[in-house]
Design a protein around this motif. Sequence first.
Motif, short mmCIF file in Angstrom:
data_model
loop_
_atom_site.label_atom_id
_atom_site.label_comp_id
_atom_site.label_asym_id
_atom_site.label_seq_id
_atom_site.Cartn_x
_atom_site.Cartn_y
_atom_site.Cartn_z
N ALA A 1 -18.73 -6.72 6.56
CA ALA A 1 -17.69 -6.68 7.60
C ALA A 1 -16.75 -5.70 6.73
O ALA A 1 -15.91 -4.89 6.76
CB ALA A 1 -16.60 -7.76 7.72
N VAL A 2 -16.51 -6.19 5.37
CA VAL A 2 -16.12 -5.41 4.36
C VAL A 2 -16.14 -3.49 4.34
O VAL A 2 -15.48 -2.84 4.00
CB VAL A 2 -15.17 -5.89 2.73
N ALA A 3 -17.66 -3.82 3.85
CA ALA A 3 -18.63 -2.75 3.45
C ALA A 3 -18.18 -1.82 4.53
O ALA A 3 -17.99 -0.38 4.66
CB ALA A 3 -19.69 -2.34 3.22
N TRP A 4 -18.34 -1.64 5.97
CA TRP A 4 -18.30 -1.65 7.06
C TRP A 4 -16.24 -0.85 6.65
O TRP A 4 -15.90 0.34 7.47
CB TRP A 4 -18.30 -2.01 8.26
N LEU A 5 -15.48 -1.89 6.97
CA LEU A 5 -13.86 -1.22 7.13
C LEU A 5 -13.92 -0.08 5.31
O LEU A 5 -13.10 0.47 5.97
CB LEU A 5 -13.42 -2.25 6.57
N ALA A 6 -14.60 -0.74 4.96
CA ALA A 6 -14.54 0.84 4.23
C ALA A 6 -14.98 2.05 4.23
O ALA A 6 -14.43 3.59 3.83
CB ALA A 6 -15.18 0.27 2.61
N PHE A 7 -16.20 2.05 4.86
CA PHE A 7 -16.77 3.42 5.37
C PHE A 7 -15.81 3.81 6.57
O PHE A 7 -15.33 5.42 6.00
CB PHE A 7 -18.40 2.61 5.89
N ALA A 8 -15.21 2.84 6.90
CA ALA A 8 -14.35 3.81 8.42
C ALA A 8 -12.61 4.19 7.53
O ALA A 8 -12.92 5.22 7.83
CB ALA A 8 -14.11 2.54 9.02
N LEU A 9 -13.02 3.76 6.77
CA LEU A 9 -11.47 4.42 6.11
C LEU A 9 -11.80 5.46 4.92
O LEU A 9 -10.84 5.96 5.19
CB LEU A 9 -10.49 3.17 4.70
N ALA A 10 -12.83 5.77 4.77
CA ALA A 10 -13.10 6.72 4.39
C ALA A 10 -13.21 7.88 5.06
O ALA A 10 -13.15 9.04 4.00
CB ALA A 10 -15.27 6.29 3.25
N ILE A 11 -13.73 7.73 5.59
CA ILE A 11 -14.57 8.66 6.63
C ILE A 11 -12.91 9.46 7.60
O ILE A 11 -12.28 11.27 7.03
CB ILE A 11 -14.58 8.31 8.67
N ALA A 12 -11.56 8.67 7.20
CA ALA A 12 -10.46 8.97 7.90
C ALA A 12 -9.23 9.60 6.03
O ALA A 12 -8.35 10.39 6.53
CB ALA A 12 -9.85 7.73 9.09
N GLY A 13 -9.92 8.88 5.37
CA GLY A 13 -9.39 9.52 3.46
C GLY A 13 -9.33 10.28 3.68
O GLY A 13 -7.80 10.71 3.94
N PRO A 14 -9.85 11.34 3.46
CA PRO A 14 -9.80 12.66 2.88
C PRO A 14 -8.23 13.93 4.34
O PRO A 14 -7.95 15.10 3.62
CB PRO A 14 -10.92 13.43 3.17
N ALA A 15 -8.18 13.49 5.30
CA ALA A 15 -6.68 14.34 5.90
C ALA A 15 -5.94 13.39 6.22
O ALA A 15 -4.64 13.18 6.52
CB ALA A 15 -7.29 13.17 7.90
N LEU A 16 -5.50 12.02 5.18
CA LEU A 16 -4.20 11.50 5.10
C LEU A 16 -3.49 12.53 4.80
O LEU A 16 -1.64 12.05 5.52
CB LEU A 16 -4.50 10.20 3.90
N ALA A 17 -2.97 13.42 3.82
CA ALA A 17 -2.14 14.18 3.82
C ALA A 17 -1.57 15.11 5.06
O ALA A 17 -0.32 15.68 5.27
CB ALA A 17 -2.58 15.38 2.62
N GLN A 18 -2.42 14.92 6.30
CA GLN A 18 -1.91 15.57 7.18
C GLN A 18 -0.17 14.39 7.96
O GLN A 18 -0.34 15.06 9.11
CB GLN A 18 -3.11 15.63 8.69
N HIS A 19 -0.62 13.47 7.45
CA HIS A 19 0.42 12.20 8.24
C HIS A 19 2.01 12.41 7.27
O HIS A 19 3.01 12.29 8.14
CB HIS A 19 0.41 11.30 7.61
N LEU A 20 2.14 13.59 6.50
CA LEU A 20 3.14 14.23 5.94
C LEU A 20 4.10 14.53 7.19
O LEU A 20 3.02 15.64 7.72
CB LEU A 20 3.06 15.08 4.65
N PRO A 21 5.28 15.03 6.84
CA PRO A 21 6.23 14.31 6.36
C PRO A 21 6.67 12.57 6.35
O PRO A 21 7.17 12.49 5.51
CB PRO A 21 7.75 15.21 6.97
N GLN A 22 5.79 12.59 6.55
CA GLN A 22 6.49 11.10 7.29
C GLN A 22 5.33 10.43 5.78
O GLN A 22 4.78 10.87 5.86
CB GLN A 22 5.79 9.86 8.58
N ALA A 23 6.58 9.88 4.94
CA ALA A 23 5.73 8.77 4.01
C ALA A 23 5.77 7.18 4.37
O ALA A 23 5.03 6.85 2.72
CB ALA A 23 6.75 8.82 2.51
N ARG A 24 4.95 6.92 4.99
CA ARG A 24 4.49 5.26 5.63
C ARG A 24 3.93 5.76 6.53
O ARG A 24 3.57 6.57 7.49
CB ARG A 24 5.87 4.22 6.32
N VAL A 25 2.87 4.58 6.36
CA VAL A 25 1.73 4.54 7.26
C VAL A 25 1.64 4.82 8.54
O VAL A 25 0.98 6.05 9.78
CB VAL A 25 0.99 3.28 7.31
#
Length: 263
Positions: free
Chosen positions: A51-75
């Motif tokens: 389960a943890v490995a699958w969650l890590a995989f899901a987060l890795a897919i979306a992670g590279p686009a994290l900068a597109q959340h700016l200007p918000q500095a919170r999730v």
Amino acid sequence: MARKREAAALARLRLDAGLHAIGATGLVAAAGVVAAARAGDALGPAYPLKAVAWLAFALAIAGPALAQHLPQARVGPANRVTLLRAGLVALVAATIGEPLMAVDHGAAAGPVAWMLFLTAAICLALDGVDGWVARRRGVASPFGARFDMELDALFVAVLSWAALDAGRAGPWVLAAGALRYLWVAAAWAWPPLKAPLPPSNRRRAACAFGVAALVGALNPISATAGTVSAAIAVAVLGWSFAVDLLAVIRLQRRSRTPREETP
């Protein structure tokens, strides 16, 4: 100066996202341990790690686009809902390969079959809540949309694989989960597929109906109904992708047609 502020905001955002990811990982691991304990011998000891490995995989897919959340500095609250859904998808995915009891000839469903179905149903019920929260709070962002889209695609792939693993359908059900990734792969060979598709109520409805049908395929009550539901999901999702593909082809043909010169 502006670049320094943006870099500082991105650093805070990454730290906040990392803390939420750690918290989600802990919750998923704890849920996996509890589920394995309650299910007894029906779940293997590796279930929480899967389960943890699958969650890590899901987060890795979306992670590279994290900068597109700016200007918000919170999730933010909307992405936290999506993160909760990611944890549920991971718990569903981790059941793949575990000993599921097929429901045939009136046999009682085992605890893993019920856990799989109910977890998938809760995840389905939460679909759309993150978007509603984002619009209501005014915190919608390209990252949130990307996170939601990638998670939906992964959820469809996991559900189709789970339906095959549970004996609800043959290998043909994997087509439902492969459609999104085949589209992405084809876009490398034909760049017009990389262009964003216009918003479509038909696409949203087909996706929601297809996911619901795949969840229905995992019902622990009737294997026959599950097979029919899986077939409906493949047909609806395949039809929706075909409509989008034909629309892109028509658009390309129009753009290549020389326009008549006006006198």
